[in-house]
Design an enzyme around this catalytic site. Structure first.
Site, PDB file in Angstrom:
ATOM      1  CE1 TYR A 171      -3.824   2.323   0.480  1.00 62.77           C
ATOM      2  CE2 TYR A 171      -2.574   3.219   2.324  1.00 62.77           C
ATOM      3  CZ  TYR A 171      -3.631   3.303   1.439  1.00 62.77           C
ATOM      4  OH  TYR A 171      -4.499   4.379   1.510  1.00 62.77           O
TER       5      TYR A 171
ATOM      6  CG  PHE B 179     -10.236  10.685   5.600  1.00 57.92           C
ATOM      7  CD1 PHE B 179     -11.204  11.569   5.139  1.00 57.92           C
ATOM      8  CD2 PHE B 179      -9.007  11.189   5.964  1.00 57.92           C
ATOM      9  CE1 PHE B 179     -10.942  12.919   5.049  1.00 57.92           C
ATOM     10  CE2 PHE B 179      -8.727  12.541   5.864  1.00 57.92           C
ATOM     11  CZ  PHE B 179      -9.706  13.412   5.410  1.00 57.92           C
TER      12      PHE B 179
END
Length: 255
Positions: A159, A192
């Site tokens: 990632y 988030f």
């Protein structure tokens, strides 16, 4: 860029940051083509969106056809916000699963990095032929990086590498496309409230949220969308990756 009546493409529009951005652009009076690999989550919004299009960002032909359909429906596309992506956590060495399969690493790179570049190249191809607006601007492309590009946690090698690539190519792309009046920007969110967080263990997630200086919470999709709107409106924002993280600097839970 004036947003009212402007046509925009949002990838990954079915959830999370993409959904929040698509809805905010609609509220600004934009014509929005909502692209997602799973369009079933967008059904029911046909009266809001100018187009709902199934799209796989890793497919060269498939995404080109999706962009062409968006242009056919919405006309000149002046704004592309690329939010499609996956988390793809996985330890390189696991006592129970052994070495991380190379395909798993490659799949994360394909979706997050190559898929982002796929959107950029198609957006640029279309925008270069548009008539120039004020200051010669023809369009703006906004991608999604992550603060993991700089502070990836254990198990986030794939990632972090994919998002680091998104951040790294922002400036050279902005420099290259400047001659066409096309801006390229990237947003690097911190923690988030998206579906990606469901893949993070609760204890690790709470640790990360506790580390956010202010505001001490996870970010909201609407806050990402607000930044995308600000970028679109301000022509001096170009070639930069903006952190959106409440001053969070991630550290491993056991550090």
């Amino acid at each position: 860029m004036e947003l009212k009546d402007t046509s925009a493409i949002v990838t990954g529009a079915g959830s999370g940051l993409g959904l929040a951005t698509a809805r905010r652009l609609l509220a600004e009076g934009c014509k929005v083509a909502a692209l997602d690999r799973n369009v079933s989550v967008l059904r029911g919004g046909e009266e809001e969106y100018s187009a709902i299009i199934e799209a796989d960002v890793t497919s060269e032909q498939g995404l080109a056809e999706a962009f062409a359909q968006a242009v056919d429906t919405c006309g000149e596309i002046r704004m592309v916000v690329h939010c499609a992506g996956v988390l793809g956590n996985g330890a390189v060495l696991s006592p129970s699963r052994g070495t991380l399969p190379l395909k798993r690493f490659a799949d994360v790179i394909a979706i997050n990095l190559t898929g982002t570049f796929n959107s950029i190249r198609l957006a640029a191809e279309h925008m270069q032929g548009l008539s120039p607006l004020e200051d010669g601007e023809r369009g703006v492309i906004i991608t999604t990086a992550s603060i993991a590009a700089w502070e990836g946690l254990s198990g986030q090698a794939a990632y972090a590498a994919s998002k680091g690539g998104v951040a790294a190519m922002t400036l050279p792309l902005a420099r290259e496309l400047a001659i066409h009046g096309i801006r390229v920007m990237s947003i690097a969110p911190g923690m988030f409230q998206t579906g990606l967080l469901s893949n993070i263990p609760d204890q690790t997630l709470q640790h990360l949220i506790d580390d956010v200086p202010f505001p001490k919470r996870a970010g909201k999709g609407e806050e990402f969308a607000e930044l995308a709107i600000a970028i679109a409106r301000n022509r001096m924002l170009n070639g930069e990756t903006i952190r959106l993280d409440g001053a969070l600097r991630m550290r491993n839970p056991n550090s």
